[in-house]
Motif scaffolding. Sequence first.
Motif, PDB file in Angstrom:
ATOM      1  N   PHE A  29       0.833  -1.184   0.000  1.00  0.00           N
ATOM      2  CA  PHE A  29       0.000   0.000   0.000  1.00  0.00           C
ATOM      3  C   PHE A  29       0.877   1.246   0.000  1.00  0.00           C
ATOM      4  O   PHE A  29       2.055   1.197   0.307  1.00  0.00           O
ATOM      5  CB  PHE A  29      -0.925   0.018   1.217  1.00  0.00           C
ATOM      6  N   ARG A  30       0.259   2.385  -0.325  1.00  0.00           N
ATOM      7  CA  ARG A  30       1.011   3.628  -0.348  1.00  0.00           C
ATOM      8  C   ARG A  30       1.405   4.040   1.060  1.00  0.00           C
ATOM      9  O   ARG A  30       0.572   4.071   1.967  1.00  0.00           O
ATOM     10  CB  ARG A  30       0.171   4.737  -0.986  1.00  0.00           C
ATOM     11  N   ILE A  31       2.698   4.333   1.244  1.00  0.00           N
ATOM     12  CA  ILE A  31       3.186   4.783   2.543  1.00  0.00           C
ATOM     13  C   ILE A  31       2.823   6.248   2.719  1.00  0.00           C
ATOM     14  O   ILE A  31       3.075   7.067   1.841  1.00  0.00           O
ATOM     15  CB  ILE A  31       4.699   4.581   2.673  1.00  0.00           C
ATOM     16  N   THR A  32       2.226   6.560   3.845  1.00  0.00           N
ATOM     17  CA  THR A  32       1.865   7.946   4.122  1.00  0.00           C
ATOM     18  C   THR A  32       2.932   8.570   5.024  1.00  0.00           C
ATOM     19  O   THR A  32       3.938   9.065   4.553  1.00  0.00           O
ATOM     20  CB  THR A  32       0.468   8.029   4.747  1.00  0.00           C
ATOM     21  N   THR A  33       2.749   8.501   6.309  1.00  0.00           N
ATOM     22  CA  THR A  33       3.693   9.125   7.232  1.00  0.00           C
ATOM     23  C   THR A  33       4.741   8.123   7.702  1.00  0.00           C
ATOM     24  O   THR A  33       4.440   6.959   7.950  1.00  0.00           O
ATOM     25  CB  THR A  33       2.953   9.695   8.455  1.00  0.00           C
ATOM     26  N   MET A  34       5.969   8.602   7.824  1.00  0.00           N
ATOM     27  CA  MET A  34       7.059   7.811   8.392  1.00  0.00           C
ATOM     28  C   MET A  34       7.593   8.593   9.592  1.00  0.00           C
ATOM     29  O   MET A  34       7.653   9.832   9.552  1.00  0.00           O
ATOM     30  CB  MET A  34       8.171   7.584   7.370  1.00  0.00           C
ATOM     31  N   GLY A  35       7.976   7.866  10.625  1.00  0.00           N
ATOM     32  CA  GLY A  35       8.410   8.588  11.816  1.00  0.00           C
ATOM     33  C   GLY A  35       9.355   7.790  12.690  1.00  0.00           C
ATOM     34  O   GLY A  35       9.581   6.594  12.475  1.00  0.00           O
ATOM     35  N   TRP A  36       9.928   8.511  13.630  1.00  0.00           N
ATOM     36  CA  TRP A  36      10.807   7.918  14.632  1.00  0.00           C
ATOM     37  C   TRP A  36      10.238   8.196  16.019  1.00  0.00           C
ATOM     38  O   TRP A  36       9.815   9.328  16.305  1.00  0.00           O
ATOM     39  CB  TRP A  36      12.215   8.492  14.525  1.00  0.00           C
ATOM     40  N   TYR A  37      10.247   7.175  16.838  1.00  0.00           N
ATOM     41  CA  TYR A  37       9.832   7.273  18.226  1.00  0.00           C
ATOM     42  C   TYR A  37      10.976   6.755  19.096  1.00  0.00           C
ATOM     43  O   TYR A  37      11.882   6.081  18.603  1.00  0.00           O
ATOM     44  CB  TYR A  37       8.581   6.423  18.478  1.00  0.00           C
ATOM     45  N   ARG A  38      10.911   7.065  20.387  1.00  0.00           N
ATOM     46  CA  ARG A  38      11.914   6.521  21.292  1.00  0.00           C
ATOM     47  C   ARG A  38      11.270   6.158  22.623  1.00  0.00           C
ATOM     48  O   ARG A  38      10.216   6.696  22.988  1.00  0.00           O
ATOM     49  CB  ARG A  38      13.066   7.496  21.494  1.00  0.00           C
ATOM     50  N   GLN A  39      11.939   5.246  23.310  1.00  0.00           N
ATOM     51  CA  GLN A  39      11.397   4.759  24.571  1.00  0.00           C
ATOM     52  C   GLN A  39      12.529   4.428  25.521  1.00  0.00           C
ATOM     53  O   GLN A  39      13.532   3.823  25.130  1.00  0.00           O
ATOM     54  CB  GLN A  39      10.532   3.519  24.338  1.00  0.00           C
ATOM     55  N   THR A  40      12.358   4.837  26.778  1.00  0.00           N
ATOM     56  CA  THR A  40      13.275   4.476  27.850  1.00  0.00           C
ATOM     57  C   THR A  40      12.512   3.626  28.858  1.00  0.00           C
ATOM     58  O   THR A  40      11.278   3.668  28.917  1.00  0.00           O
ATOM     59  CB  THR A  40      13.848   5.721  28.528  1.00  0.00           C
ATOM     60  N   PRO A  41      13.223   2.845  29.664  1.00  0.00           N
ATOM     61  CA  PRO A  41      12.550   1.940  30.609  1.00  0.00           C
ATOM     62  C   PRO A  41      11.588   2.679  31.529  1.00  0.00           C
ATOM     63  O   PRO A  41      11.932   3.714  32.100  1.00  0.00           O
ATOM     64  CB  PRO A  41      13.718   1.335  31.394  1.00  0.00           C
ATOM     65  N   GLY A  42      10.379   2.150  31.624  1.00  0.00           N
ATOM     66  CA  GLY A  42       9.389   2.712  32.519  1.00  0.00           C
ATOM     67  C   GLY A  42       8.632   3.897  31.961  1.00  0.00           C
ATOM     68  O   GLY A  42       7.765   4.457  32.636  1.00  0.00           O
ATOM     69  N   LYS A  43       8.951   4.294  30.736  1.00  0.00           N
ATOM     70  CA  LYS A  43       8.268   5.434  30.128  1.00  0.00           C
ATOM     71  C   LYS A  43       7.550   5.014  28.858  1.00  0.00           C
ATOM     72  O   LYS A  43       7.868   3.995  28.239  1.00  0.00           O
ATOM     73  CB  LYS A  43       9.269   6.550  29.824  1.00  0.00           C
TER      74      LYS A  43
END
Length: 115
Positions: A29-43
Amino acid sequence: QVQLVESGGGSVQAGGSLRLSCAASGIIFRITTMGWYRQTPGKQRELVASITSGGTTNYADSVKGRFTISRDNAKNTVYLQMNSLKAEDTAVYYCKVSVEYNYYWGQGTQVTVSS
């Protein structure tokens, strides 16, 4: 089968730079939004930056002026250039690729910034 392959994480001293890449394959399918996320322990996982198919970008306040997101639509790849890294940027970084009616996550890549 959809695959998101992330690369570019690692360890760096404060003030240094890293460039993350996320290549998507198997998406029909057509890709719309691309992004980066981040996560630290407990958050909770938090948005770092995103970019639409038209090139509109959005950044978390904490990374504005230091990080730059870009994408290569021909390669279905999204990049995150991270400069002036701080210890508080230490996290597991995940890419997210959205298509119409669905989205996919990468496996995550560790970024460690030592002060």
